[in-house]
Write an enzyme that holds these catalytic residues in place. Structure first.
Site, mmCIF file in Angstrom:
data_model
loop_
_atom_site.group_PDB
_atom_site.id
_atom_site.type_symbol
_atom_site.label_atom_id
_atom_site.label_comp_id
_atom_site.label_asym_id
_atom_site.label_seq_id
_atom_site.Cartn_x
_atom_site.Cartn_y
_atom_site.Cartn_z
ATOM 1 N N CYS A 1 0.853 -1.187 0.000
ATOM 2 C CA CYS A 1 0.000 0.000 0.000
ATOM 3 C C CYS A 1 0.890 1.239 0.000
ATOM 4 C CB CYS A 1 -0.910 -0.026 1.223
ATOM 5 S SG CYS A 1 -1.739 1.538 1.566
ATOM 6 N N GLU A 2 0.701 2.121 -0.954
ATOM 7 C CA GLU A 2 1.560 3.284 -1.059
ATOM 8 C C GLU A 2 1.267 4.330 -0.001
ATOM 9 O OE1 GLU A 2 -0.737 6.088 -4.333
ATOM 10 O OE2 GLU A 2 0.712 4.607 -5.055
ATOM 11 N N HIS A 3 0.170 4.182 0.732
ATOM 12 C CA HIS A 3 -0.175 5.155 1.764
ATOM 13 C C HIS A 3 0.511 4.859 3.095
ATOM 14 C CE1 HIS A 3 -4.128 5.682 -0.679
ATOM 15 N NE2 HIS A 3 -3.148 6.440 -1.152
ATOM 16 N N HIS A 4 0.749 3.576 3.373
ATOM 17 C CA HIS A 4 1.350 3.213 4.662
ATOM 18 C C HIS A 4 2.543 2.271 4.532
ATOM 19 C CE1 HIS A 4 -2.995 4.078 5.441
ATOM 20 N NE2 HIS A 4 -2.472 4.835 6.386
ATOM 21 N N GLN B 1 -5.198 -0.578 -4.716
ATOM 22 C CA GLN B 1 -5.851 -1.699 -5.393
ATOM 23 C C GLN B 1 -6.615 -1.250 -6.623
ATOM 24 O OE1 GLN B 1 -7.996 -4.353 -2.786
ATOM 25 N NE2 GLN B 1 -9.324 -5.068 -4.428
ATOM 26 N N HIS C 1 -6.285 -5.712 3.251
ATOM 27 C CA HIS C 1 -5.271 -4.681 3.450
ATOM 28 C C HIS C 1 -4.863 -4.634 4.920
ATOM 29 C CE1 HIS C 1 -5.850 -2.508 -0.525
ATOM 30 N NE2 HIS C 1 -6.835 -3.392 -0.500
ATOM 31 N N CYS D 1 -3.329 -2.345 6.321
ATOM 32 C CA CYS D 1 -3.538 -1.009 6.875
ATOM 33 C C CYS D 1 -4.923 -0.885 7.503
ATOM 34 C CB CYS D 1 -3.334 0.058 5.802
ATOM 35 S SG CYS D 1 -4.386 -0.133 4.354
#
Length: 346
Positions: A236-239, A277, A305, A307
């Site tokens: 996940c590119e956010h976390h 995703q 996920h 996250c």
């Protein structure tokens, strides 16, 4: 006129003994009265329905819309605007169906096969055209630093410097969370994690052209081809935490098929990058559409996920499902339903 709410009202032409149901035990009941009242009730209902609508014959349809003649339909006069015309059954809006002469943009003469005209059920996505085209000579949707990383394959010294820089960043992270990078358990962890991160994101160095490697063949097949349950692992590119799941890829060929293992390899290439995703699902579909020029492509992905599991809302077992439908898979409801039913997820 005043009405008493305690006294039930009845329709005109309805006998007194029909209120709340008739009964032979009613004091006013008689066979003649019952028969007469039934006929009166039937005639009242029939008169309220109006004239019966009869279907029009083909000969009654006038081809000339310019005529101002009026014709009677069951005693009523129809205006010229209301006059049915055969032309209205011939004209079809441009957006309702695809052009019957539409052909696939071919790379080979054998690919020039017209599409079956679909019944449009969903409009085309406005976002597909906004995505960058696939660069077969470079990388597929590369980021700013991807090309320099790729060039380091030929310069081991630069690759070593990148790995050392990444290891230093990991060591800083360990210090910031309150750990001692020099203790026995963490000795060598920054270097190991740096190598692991380069592996997790190895998709940045891969090229769609090299992944396909010419495994596209001409075959007279125009039915669904589906590969289900492709295991997918991504970050996940956010976390920067993993999300894992399964991807299902299907397409309808137009005289071109691809090696089945290549579908899994394409999914692997795009998943080995920092992703969301939704984008991952669409990139796989667009890549397959670019390579094969099929009649339609469908990609469905289901994943969990971390996250959402390890932090934040902390809901283990929550699954996220995304889909991307292109071409006939988006426009034909029956085709889309067939794909989903074969997945067992209709």
């Amino acid at each position: 006129m005043d009405t008493n709410p305690a006294i039930p009202t009845r329709a005109k032409g309805t006998g007194a003994h029909f209120v709340n149901g008739h009964s032979p035990l009613h004091s006013s009941y008689s066979a003649d009265t019952d028969r007469s009242d039934r006929e009166s009730t039937f005639n009242a209902i029939k008169s309220s329905m109006g004239p019966r609508n009869e279907p029009l014959d083909v000969e009654e349809l006038q081809l000339d819309d310019t005529t101002n003649g009026q014709r009677s339909f069951h005693g009523s006069t129809a205006s010229p605007k209301q006059n049915p015309s055969a032309r209205q059954y011939e004209e079809v809006a441009d957006g309702d169906i695809e052009d019957l002469d539409q052909k696939i943009s071919a790379r080979d003469l054998r690919d020039q096969v017209p599409l079956t005209p679909p019944a449009t059920t969903r409009s085309a996505s406005p976002f597909v055209s906004q995505n960058p085209t696939i660069d077969f000579d470079g990388l597929s949707w590369p980021s700013a630093g991807t090309l320099s990383r790729l060039r380091e394959r030929e310069h081991p010294t630069d690759a070593e410097a990148r790995l050392e820089k990444l290891s230093g960043a990991v060591r800083t992270i360990l210090e910031c969370i309150g750990e001692d990078p020099d203790r026995e358990g963490l000795h060598g962890t920054p270097e190991r994690y740096a190598k692991a991160m380069m592996w997790f994101t190895k998709g940045y160095e891969e090229n769609l052209r090299d992944i396909v490697n010419g495994a596209v063949f001409h075959e007279d097949h125009d039915e669904l081809v589906i590969v289900k349950d492709i295991e997918v692992y991504s970050l996940c590119e956010h976390h920067l935490v993993p999300f894992t799941g399964r991807m299902h890829i299907g397409y309808i060929p137009s005289r071109r098929v691809i090696g089945l293992s290549k579908l899994a390899r394409i999914a692997e290439m795009f998943s080995r990058r920092l992703q969301v995703q939704e984008r991952l699902t669409k990139q796989v579909a667009l890549a397959l559409s670019e390579v094969l020029k099929p009649q339609g492509v469908a990609v469905v992905m289901e994943s969990s996920h971390l996250c959402m599991v390890m932090r934040g809302v902390q809901k283990p077992g929550a699954m996220t499902t995304t889909s991307c439908m292109l071409g006939a898979m988006r426009k034909r409801a029956k085709t889309r339903e067939e794909f989903l039913s074969l997945l067992g997820r209709r």
